[in-house]
Write a protein that holds these residues in place. Structure first.
Motif, PDB file in Angstrom:
ATOM      1  N   HIS A  53       3.985  15.224   0.308  1.00 27.49           N
ATOM      2  CA  HIS A  53       3.582  14.018   1.225  1.00 27.49           C
ATOM      3  C   HIS A  53       2.820  13.145   0.172  1.00 27.49           C
ATOM      4  CE1 HIS A  53       3.183  17.215   4.823  1.00 27.49           C
ATOM      5  NE2 HIS A  53       4.539  16.896   4.493  1.00 27.49           N
ATOM      6  N   SER A  54       2.165  13.472  -0.649  1.00 26.60           N
ATOM      7  CA  SER A  54       1.267  12.706  -1.395  1.00 26.60           C
ATOM      8  C   SER A  54       2.131  11.734  -2.306  1.00 26.60           C
ATOM      9  CB  SER A  54       0.150  13.538  -2.451  1.00 26.60           C
ATOM     10  OG  SER A  54      -0.290  12.936  -3.216  1.00 26.60           O
ATOM     11  N   LEU A  55       3.282  12.487  -2.839  1.00 25.60           N
ATOM     12  CA  LEU A  55       4.132  11.916  -3.734  1.00 25.60           C
ATOM     13  C   LEU A  55       4.834  10.600  -2.970  1.00 25.60           C
ATOM     14  CD1 LEU A  55       6.059  14.919  -5.444  1.00 25.60           C
ATOM     15  CD2 LEU A  55       4.532  12.900  -6.710  1.00 25.60           C
ATOM     16  N   ILE A  56       5.095  10.924  -1.824  1.00 23.67           N
ATOM     17  CA  ILE A  56       6.008   9.845  -0.763  1.00 23.67           C
ATOM     18  C   ILE A  56       4.787   8.875  -0.522  1.00 23.67           C
ATOM     19  CG2 ILE A  56       6.854   9.502   1.575  1.00 23.67           C
ATOM     20  CD1 ILE A  56       7.832  12.327   1.383  1.00 23.67           C
ATOM     21  N   CYS A  57       3.605   9.270  -0.276  1.00 23.39           N
ATOM     22  CA  CYS A  57       2.916   8.020   0.271  1.00 23.39           C
ATOM     23  C   CYS A  57       2.388   7.135  -1.181  1.00 23.39           C
ATOM     24  CB  CYS A  57       1.399   8.765   0.867  1.00 23.39           C
ATOM     25  SG  CYS A  57       1.764   9.244   2.357  1.00 23.39           S
ATOM     26  N   GLN A  58       2.163   7.900  -2.202  1.00 24.99           N
ATOM     27  CA  GLN A  58       1.891   7.275  -3.399  1.00 24.99           C
ATOM     28  C   GLN A  58       2.862   6.079  -3.806  1.00 24.99           C
ATOM     29  OE1 GLN A  58      -0.345   8.976  -6.623  1.00 24.99           O
ATOM     30  NE2 GLN A  58      -0.329  10.827  -5.483  1.00 24.99           N
ATOM     31  N   ARG A  59       4.358   6.536  -3.637  1.00 20.92           N
ATOM     32  CA  ARG A  59       5.301   5.648  -3.808  1.00 20.92           C
ATOM     33  C   ARG A  59       5.139   4.660  -2.695  1.00 20.92           C
ATOM     34  NH1 ARG A  59       8.005   5.023  -8.512  1.00 20.92           N
ATOM     35  NH2 ARG A  59       8.298   7.122  -9.444  1.00 20.92           N
ATOM     36  N   ALA A  60       4.835   4.873  -1.632  1.00 21.87           N
ATOM     37  CA  ALA A  60       4.648   3.682  -0.774  1.00 21.87           C
ATOM     38  C   ALA A  60       3.603   2.799  -0.929  1.00 21.87           C
ATOM     39  CB  ALA A  60       4.549   4.417   0.523  1.00 21.87           C
ATOM     40  N   LEU A  61       2.602   3.199  -1.550  1.00 25.83           N
ATOM     41  CA  LEU A  61       1.373   2.199  -1.859  1.00 25.83           C
ATOM     42  C   LEU A  61       1.519   1.643  -3.242  1.00 25.83           C
ATOM     43  CD1 LEU A  61      -1.670   4.764  -0.626  1.00 25.83           C
ATOM     44  CD2 LEU A  61      -0.901   2.545   0.188  1.00 25.83           C
ATOM     45  N   TYR A  62       1.851   2.588  -4.236  1.00 24.23           N
ATOM     46  CA  TYR A  62       1.666   2.082  -5.493  1.00 24.23           C
ATOM     47  C   TYR A  62       3.121   1.918  -6.186  1.00 24.23           C
ATOM     48  CZ  TYR A  62      -2.827   3.867  -4.482  1.00 24.23           C
ATOM     49  OH  TYR A  62      -4.051   3.979  -3.832  1.00 24.23           O
ATOM     50  N   ASP A  63       4.147   2.329  -5.723  1.00 28.32           N
ATOM     51  CA  ASP A  63       5.527   2.472  -6.191  1.00 28.32           C
ATOM     52  C   ASP A  63       5.393   3.041  -7.767  1.00 28.32           C
ATOM     53  OD1 ASP A  63       8.286   2.223  -6.471  1.00 28.32           O
ATOM     54  OD2 ASP A  63       8.321   0.395  -7.277  1.00 28.32           O
ATOM     55  N   LYS A  64       4.400   4.001  -7.760  1.00 28.09           N
ATOM     56  CA  LYS A  64       4.195   5.273  -8.907  1.00 28.09           C
ATOM     57  C   LYS A  64       3.334   6.078  -8.545  1.00 28.09           C
ATOM     58  CE  LYS A  64       0.872   2.382 -11.361  1.00 28.09           C
ATOM     59  NZ  LYS A  64       0.672   1.578 -12.529  1.00 28.09           N
ATOM     60  N   ILE A  65       3.200   7.138  -9.138  1.00 26.59           N
ATOM     61  CA  ILE A  65       2.154   8.268  -9.063  1.00 26.59           C
ATOM     62  C   ILE A  65       0.968   7.960  -9.746  1.00 26.59           C
ATOM     63  CG2 ILE A  65       1.705  10.714  -9.002  1.00 26.59           C
ATOM     64  CD1 ILE A  65       4.085   9.815  -7.208  1.00 26.59           C
ATOM     65  N   THR A  87      -3.590   0.527   3.308  1.00 25.93           N
ATOM     66  CA  THR A  87      -3.028   0.730   4.646  1.00 25.93           C
ATOM     67  C   THR A  87      -1.497   1.299   4.694  1.00 25.93           C
ATOM     68  OG1 THR A  87      -4.465  -1.101   5.618  1.00 25.93           O
ATOM     69  CG2 THR A  87      -2.548  -0.087   6.961  1.00 25.93           C
ATOM     70  N   LEU A  88      -1.264   2.283   5.551  1.00 24.09           N
ATOM     71  CA  LEU A  88      -0.155   2.971   5.348  1.00 24.09           C
ATOM     72  C   LEU A  88       0.167   2.945   6.978  1.00 24.09           C
ATOM     73  CD1 LEU A  88      -0.631   6.192   3.337  1.00 24.09           C
ATOM     74  CD2 LEU A  88       1.191   4.209   3.009  1.00 24.09           C
ATOM     75  N   CYS A  89       1.666   2.729   7.313  1.00 22.30           N
ATOM     76  CA  CYS A  89       1.965   2.801   8.609  1.00 22.30           C
ATOM     77  C   CYS A  89       3.475   3.550   8.528  1.00 22.30           C
ATOM     78  CB  CYS A  89       2.157   1.466   9.220  1.00 22.30           C
ATOM     79  SG  CYS A  89       3.195   0.284   8.320  1.00 22.30           S
ATOM     80  N   HIS A  90       4.245   3.651   9.677  1.00 24.42           N
ATOM     81  CA  HIS A  90       5.647   4.239   9.554  1.00 24.42           C
ATOM     82  C   HIS A  90       6.235   3.577   8.687  1.00 24.42           C
ATOM     83  CE1 HIS A  90       8.884   6.356  11.378  1.00 24.42           C
ATOM     84  NE2 HIS A  90       9.591   5.088  11.414  1.00 24.42           N
ATOM     85  N   GLU A  91       6.559   2.306   8.749  1.00 25.35           N
ATOM     86  CA  GLU A  91       7.313   1.333   7.847  1.00 25.35           C
ATOM     87  C   GLU A  91       7.184   1.715   6.434  1.00 25.35           C
ATOM     88  OE1 GLU A  91       6.116   0.142  10.661  1.00 25.35           O
ATOM     89  OE2 GLU A  91       7.783  -0.429  11.809  1.00 25.35           O
ATOM     90  N   THR A  92       5.967   1.612   5.983  1.00 28.42           N
ATOM     91  CA  THR A  92       5.599   1.600   4.665  1.00 28.42           C
ATOM     92  C   THR A  92       5.787   2.995   3.962  1.00 28.42           C
ATOM     93  OG1 THR A  92       3.206   2.040   5.067  1.00 28.42           O
ATOM     94  CG2 THR A  92       3.863  -0.270   4.511  1.00 28.42           C
ATOM     95  N   VAL A  93       5.595   4.196   4.954  1.00 34.28           N
ATOM     96  CA  VAL A  93       5.764   5.440   4.606  1.00 34.28           C
ATOM     97  C   VAL A  93       7.490   5.386   4.227  1.00 34.28           C
ATOM     98  CG1 VAL A  93       5.789   8.024   4.997  1.00 34.28           C
ATOM     99  CG2 VAL A  93       3.919   6.509   5.496  1.00 34.28           C
ATOM    100  N   LEU A  94       8.278   4.915   4.965  1.00 35.04           N
ATOM    101  CA  LEU A  94       9.668   4.981   5.177  1.00 35.04           C
ATOM    102  C   LEU A  94      10.274   4.256   3.515  1.00 35.04           C
ATOM    103  CD1 LEU A  94      11.200   4.457   8.783  1.00 35.04           C
ATOM    104  CD2 LEU A  94      11.010   6.593   7.347  1.00 35.04           C
ATOM    105  N   GLU A  95       9.395   3.284   3.446  1.00 32.09           N
ATOM    106  CA  GLU A  95       9.692   2.603   1.940  1.00 32.09           C
ATOM    107  C   GLU A  95       9.318   3.435   0.900  1.00 32.09           C
ATOM    108  OE1 GLU A  95       7.480  -1.055   2.111  1.00 32.09           O
ATOM    109  OE2 GLU A  95       8.380  -1.798   3.753  1.00 32.09           O
ATOM    110  N   GLY A  96       8.222   4.085   1.004  1.00 24.98           N
ATOM    111  CA  GLY A  96       7.874   5.222  -0.086  1.00 24.98           C
ATOM    112  C   GLY A  96       9.106   6.174  -0.331  1.00 24.98           C
TER     113      GLY A  96
END
Length: 169
Positions: A127-139, A77-86
């Protein structure tokens, strides 16, 4: 300060839309409208859905959340806050060498004045780099254009593909 300089829900949603467009292996995509802010969870019904007529309290606002699954069935799951964390992990992280180079445009975008930042467009790969950092903290997955070798996407199964060796996209 009123907060006009903050990265908006629309901006982070664009990042996720770009990520999902460049990630055809993700499926079962479900978008939801949610309330965020202090005690926002209490506004949801027993089913977790926020009624359309929800009255917002001070500090609360409407936002979004998207859930999807990978080929193994793992739900994310992604939301505004998790994307900001990434985004914060990229901007404030210690990234050297090629990884640091890969993030240069994202860091520049982050530090642009608000109106300029909102007029500039990051690529779907970014965009993908940001979301992957948010989800996994890596690419974890290839990010499109940035992963091409000698102008051609690296394909370990090229010899098995009937149509000139290019995977379906």
């Amino acid at each position: 300060m009123s907060g006009e300089h903050l990265i908006s829900d629309d901006e982070t949603r664009q990042f996720v839309e770009g990520f999902l467009e460049t990630s055809p292996w993700l499926g079962s995509i479900e978008w939801e409208r949610i309330v965020i802010g202090p005690n926002a969870g209490y506004k949801a019904g027993f089913d977790g859905v926020f009624p359309a007529d929800t009255e917002l309290s001070d500090g609360q606002k409407w936002s979004w959340r998207v859930s999807f699954s990978d080929p193994a069935g793992t739900r994310k799951t992604l939301c505004h806050e998790t994307v900001l964390e990434g985004l914060s992990r990229i901007v404030y992280g210690d990234h050297a060498g090629s990884e640091g180079f890969r993030y240069m445009s994202i860091k520049q975008w982050f530090t642009e004045p608000t109106e300029t930042r909102r007029a500039l467009q990051l690529s779907a790969s970014e965009h993908s780099l940001i979301c992957q950092r948010a989800l996994y903290d890596k690419i974890v997955f290839p990010t499109g254009e940035a992963e091409k070798l000698f102008g051609k996407k690296l394909d370990m199964f090229e010899d098995q593909r009937p149509d000139n060796g290019q995977p379906d996209s």
